[in-house]
Design an enzyme around this catalytic site. Sequence first.
Site, PDB file in Angstrom:
ATOM      1  N   HIS A  62       0.809  -1.224   0.000  1.00 44.09           N
ATOM      2  CA  HIS A  62       0.000   0.000   0.000  1.00 44.09           C
ATOM      3  C   HIS A  62       0.842   1.272   0.000  1.00 44.09           C
ATOM      4  CE1 HIS A  62      -3.769  -2.188   0.823  1.00 44.09           C
ATOM      5  NE2 HIS A  62      -3.012  -2.971   1.574  1.00 44.09           N
ATOM      6  N   ASN A 222      -4.620 -14.257   7.810  1.00 46.39           N
ATOM      7  CA  ASN A 222      -5.097 -12.965   8.305  1.00 46.39           C
ATOM      8  C   ASN A 222      -6.441 -12.585   7.689  1.00 46.39           C
ATOM      9  OD1 ASN A 222      -1.712 -12.312   8.109  1.00 46.39           O
ATOM     10  ND2 ASN A 222      -2.774 -12.193  10.058  1.00 46.39           N
ATOM     11  N   ASP A 277       2.550  -6.267   2.347  1.00 44.33           N
ATOM     12  CA  ASP A 277       1.327  -5.586   2.793  1.00 44.33           C
ATOM     13  C   ASP A 277       1.685  -4.324   3.584  1.00 44.33           C
ATOM     14  OD1 ASP A 277      -1.346  -5.023   3.184  1.00 44.33           O
ATOM     15  OD2 ASP A 277      -1.652  -6.517   4.757  1.00 44.33           O
TER      16      ASP A 277
END
Length: 391
Positions: A62, A222, A277
């Site tokens: 991100h 997750n 991530d």
Amino acid sequence: MLKGMQIYAEGKKIKSGYIQLKDKKIISYGPIEECRNEKEYQVIEIPSTFKAVPGFIDMHIHGVNGADVMDATTEALQTMASALPKEGTTSFLATTITQSSEAIEKAILNIGSYMDKNQEPGAAEILGIHLEGPFVNKEKAGAQPVHFIVDPNLETFKRWNKLSNDSIKEVTLAPEQPGGLELVRHLKENGIIASIGHSDATYEQVVDAIKEGASQVTHLFNQMRGLHHREPGVVGAAFLHDELKAEIIADGIHIHPEMVKLAYNQKQKAGLILITDAMRAKCLKNGIYDLGGQPVTVENGKALLKDGTLAGSILKFGHALKNMIHFTGCSLEDVIEMASVNPAKQLNITDRKGSIAKGKDADLVILDEHLEVAMTFCRGKLSYQKGEKAE
């Protein structure tokens, strides 16, 4: 020309070799005694204890160094592309987060435009968009803002992909939600990865999604239905079905090291994809940062929402590689599969990425004797050198 180091090339390891780079490509490589035309090249001598490996491909990131994909600016993407080679990442999917339609559209328009106009050698290459949300399950939202989550919608996706110049390469979605299987089918038909994530799907629902073309699981363990002896869930399906590659965050925080080892023992090198991530706080000091309009506190290596929910990571890719070896006992050759080869296969770009081979992009990482990133080349240009600022 790079000369003197070990080379982990496609299908073989060379103890002491050379790699010739020209016009962004690898034009030749081999044992050092077979080196020809040396005088035609600028030669970079590299210690014999160092290792040349293919550049890492991060399919799920991100942000980094204060920038985030959802900032929707050229400057944010340039910051990411410039910072990532320091950790060995030579290409990546710019990953969105669940937000309003307007915010997502702004971000994907920006990425599509950047890919068209701003991809220069010497920086990590954006390979496309990973659309994470908003087509997920509120019960497994994690750091995805719940009030923007919507059911999978084919027409919305088609509009967004058109806005992005057909740059969406992966979609994380919950296939059990209304419209989920229809979207999975469309993605498969159009060569886009359908990745099951932020999902409360049962084992049988995952099997149905596999039949429609789902081929990946987003950040294994997750925010998904876990493994249970009476309901195998998403995790059980990932373990039992080779059709599914599984992303894994090897930071020792998102997943206990022994669970990383369990996943490796089940899926082996061919079934896992290393990701970070990471969010904008990576490479920055402890403090409070934004993720999708939510304050995230970064402290002691963790990124947490106010309620204690993990909010992405600050993991560097080079550290993920070392952690994977430490947690599982796998070899460097094995982890190269997870970091470079498997992402390239999933993205259908093995003709130019994922391994050291003649004719492929000169995306290279030089690791020192401790497997720390010493140098990174993005499409033939030096992007990072440890202890020096790359020109």
